[in-house]
Design a protein around this motif. Structure first.
Motif, PDB file in Angstrom:
ATOM      1  N   LYS A  48       4.195   0.510   2.501  1.00 25.46           N
ATOM      2  CA  LYS A  48       3.735  -0.481   3.472  1.00 25.46           C
ATOM      3  C   LYS A  48       3.731  -1.829   2.772  1.00 25.46           C
ATOM      4  O   LYS A  48       3.203  -1.956   1.662  1.00 25.46           O
ATOM      5  CB  LYS A  48       2.331  -0.115   3.965  1.00 25.46           C
ATOM      6  CG  LYS A  48       1.775  -1.069   5.009  1.00 25.46           C
ATOM      7  CD  LYS A  48       0.425  -0.592   5.511  1.00 25.46           C
ATOM      8  CE  LYS A  48      -0.095  -1.525   6.601  1.00 25.46           C
ATOM      9  NZ  LYS A  48      -1.420  -1.090   7.108  1.00 25.46           N
ATOM     10  N   ARG A  56      -4.601  -1.592   4.153  1.00 25.07           N
ATOM     11  CA  ARG A  56      -4.170  -0.188   4.182  1.00 25.07           C
ATOM     12  C   ARG A  56      -4.456   0.455   5.537  1.00 25.07           C
ATOM     13  O   ARG A  56      -3.666   1.250   6.036  1.00 25.07           O
ATOM     14  CB  ARG A  56      -4.922   0.610   3.105  1.00 25.07           C
ATOM     15  CG  ARG A  56      -4.588   0.279   1.674  1.00 25.07           C
ATOM     16  CD  ARG A  56      -5.263   1.261   0.740  1.00 25.07           C
ATOM     17  NE  ARG A  56      -5.143   0.875  -0.658  1.00 25.07           N
ATOM     18  CZ  ARG A  56      -6.077   0.232  -1.342  1.00 25.07           C
ATOM     19  NH1 ARG A  56      -7.225  -0.112  -0.747  1.00 25.07           N
ATOM     20  NH2 ARG A  56      -5.894  -0.082  -2.601  1.00 25.07           N
ATOM     21  N   ARG A  57      -5.604   0.136   6.101  1.00 23.79           N
ATOM     22  CA  ARG A  57      -6.068   0.815   7.322  1.00 23.79           C
ATOM     23  C   ARG A  57      -5.859  -0.015   8.590  1.00 23.79           C
ATOM     24  O   ARG A  57      -6.432   0.277   9.629  1.00 23.79           O
ATOM     25  CB  ARG A  57      -7.546   1.178   7.153  1.00 23.79           C
ATOM     26  CG  ARG A  57      -7.798   2.042   5.921  1.00 23.79           C
ATOM     27  CD  ARG A  57      -9.240   2.474   5.781  1.00 23.79           C
ATOM     28  NE  ARG A  57      -9.457   3.188   4.531  1.00 23.79           N
ATOM     29  CZ  ARG A  57     -10.582   3.832   4.217  1.00 23.79           C
ATOM     30  NH1 ARG A  57     -11.599   3.847   5.076  1.00 23.79           N
ATOM     31  NH2 ARG A  57     -10.695   4.459   3.060  1.00 23.79           N
ATOM     32  N   ALA A 113       0.853  -1.185   0.000  1.00 26.14           N
ATOM     33  CA  ALA A 113       0.000   0.000   0.000  1.00 26.14           C
ATOM     34  C   ALA A 113       0.886   1.231   0.000  1.00 26.14           C
ATOM     35  O   ALA A 113       2.068   1.159   0.370  1.00 26.14           O
ATOM     36  CB  ALA A 113      -0.920  -0.001   1.218  1.00 26.14           C
ATOM     37  N   PHE A 114       0.295   2.353  -0.443  1.00 26.84           N
ATOM     38  CA  PHE A 114       1.010   3.634  -0.456  1.00 26.84           C
ATOM     39  C   PHE A 114       2.298   3.513  -1.265  1.00 26.84           C
ATOM     40  O   PHE A 114       3.376   3.879  -0.819  1.00 26.84           O
ATOM     41  CB  PHE A 114       1.294   4.120   0.974  1.00 26.84           C
ATOM     42  CG  PHE A 114       0.099   3.988   1.882  1.00 26.84           C
ATOM     43  CD1 PHE A 114      -1.088   4.634   1.595  1.00 26.84           C
ATOM     44  CD2 PHE A 114       0.160   3.168   3.006  1.00 26.84           C
ATOM     45  CE1 PHE A 114      -2.201   4.501   2.421  1.00 26.84           C
ATOM     46  CE2 PHE A 114      -0.948   3.021   3.837  1.00 26.84           C
ATOM     47  CZ  PHE A 114      -2.126   3.699   3.544  1.00 26.84           C
ATOM     48  N   LYS A 159      -8.670  -4.556  -0.088  1.00 30.88           N
ATOM     49  CA  LYS A 159      -7.335  -4.257   0.439  1.00 30.88           C
ATOM     50  C   LYS A 159      -7.321  -3.089   1.424  1.00 30.88           C
ATOM     51  O   LYS A 159      -6.302  -2.859   2.095  1.00 30.88           O
ATOM     52  CB  LYS A 159      -6.346  -4.015  -0.698  1.00 30.88           C
ATOM     53  CG  LYS A 159      -4.897  -4.184  -0.258  1.00 30.88           C
ATOM     54  CD  LYS A 159      -3.908  -4.262  -1.400  1.00 30.88           C
ATOM     55  CE  LYS A 159      -3.669  -2.940  -2.051  1.00 30.88           C
ATOM     56  NZ  LYS A 159      -2.518  -2.969  -2.983  1.00 30.88           N
ATOM     57  N   ASP A 160      -8.393  -2.330   1.540  1.00 28.44           N
ATOM     58  CA  ASP A 160      -8.453  -1.302   2.571  1.00 28.44           C
ATOM     59  C   ASP A 160      -8.270  -1.911   3.968  1.00 28.44           C
ATOM     60  O   ASP A 160      -7.829  -1.216   4.893  1.00 28.44           O
ATOM     61  CB  ASP A 160      -9.779  -0.536   2.516  1.00 28.44           C
ATOM     62  CG  ASP A 160      -9.698   0.688   1.604  1.00 28.44           C
ATOM     63  OD1 ASP A 160      -8.572   1.046   1.178  1.00 28.44           O
ATOM     64  OD2 ASP A 160     -10.750   1.290   1.317  1.00 28.44           O
TER      65      ASP A 160
END
Length: 254
Positions: free
Chosen positions: A39, A219-220, A34-35, A215-216
């Protein structure tokens, strides 16, 4: 696998030379990023699920006449695909405000959009894949006006179909990313859907609870990513409803 000729390795997939000219083997990794890969984790079984879910979606799209690079699933982690010249764009279709759109425009996440929105991002990791306009795309030669028109028309058709497909299993298609490529057949070039469509590249919410199934969850830092992907697979009829998750990854229906 080490003896095969590696063509390209990305964040979530590896491309190997295929068994026939004009083909590749696409291998789905367990890596979760992610990002722009700032990450990163390895999550056992993710690649298996994404391979199977993407196979199902590409097969369904082919049935309604959407041209794709997909040929067949080879095994639990690999697909045989056609070699294409990738257009250096990520095409994002948004139906409900979420993620970067909510942040950019100050729209509350979960707000239905008045119409589906197509956004383009230039694929360049060093620049964090900046958002670009149609004018940028044609001016810099990333795609011709005719290719861009084909991409937009295909994106609208794909979104319409997948929205209905997911609603039918109790899932909202909030937004999703696609990539396209140029497939040459003799002297004729066609724009085709490439890469993958999976919970890695889509936002999928339960219609009733709004629970995130994509996938959030990674991410979170929500946890439960594999369980969410398994639930998507079960609803699509890919996994048996009574199947129990296993430590070394899910077992899928062949």
């Amino acid at each position: 696998m080490n003896r095969r000729h590696r063509i390209y390795e990305g964040k979530a997939k590896i491309l190997y030379e295929g068994p026939e000219p004009g083909t590749y083997i696409q291998f789905f990794k367990d890596d979760a990023t992610a990002f722009n890969a700032k990450k990163h984790e390895v999550i056992d079984g993710k690649g298996v699920l994404n391979n199977r879910i993407s196979e199902y979606i590409f097969t369904q799209l082919a049935r309604i006449g959407i041209p794709t690079h997909f040929i067949k699933r080879v095994n639990m982690r690999e697909q045989l695909i056609k070699a294409v010249d990738m257009v250096p764009l990520e095409v994002v279709v948004r139906n409900i405000a979420a993620g970067s759109l909510s942040k950019r425009l100050g729209i509350e996440e979960g707000t239905p959009l008045p119409q589906s929105i197509i956004e383009f991002y230039y694929k360049k990791d060093k620049l964090d894949d900046p958002m670009v306009s149609e004018e940028h795309i044609t001016a810099f030669g990333w795609a011709t006006p005719a290719e861009l028109e084909d991409i937009m028309q295909l994106s609208i058709r794909i979104n319409d179909f997948l929205t209905g497909l997911f609603v039918g299993v109790g899932i909202e298609l909030v937004d999703f990313k696609m990539e396209f490529g140029r497939l040459w057949e003799g002297d004729v070039m066609h724009i085709v859907l490439a890469d993958e469509i999976s919970p890695d590249s889509s936002r999928l919410w339960d219609i009733n609870t709004k629970e995130k199934m994509d996938k959030d969850r990674f991410r979170r830092d929500m946890g439960g990513l594999i369980e969410a992907y398994q639930e998507v697979a079960k609803r699509l009829g890919i996994m048996n409803e009574n199947e129990q998750p296993r430590p070394n990854g899910p077992v899928l229906v062949k």
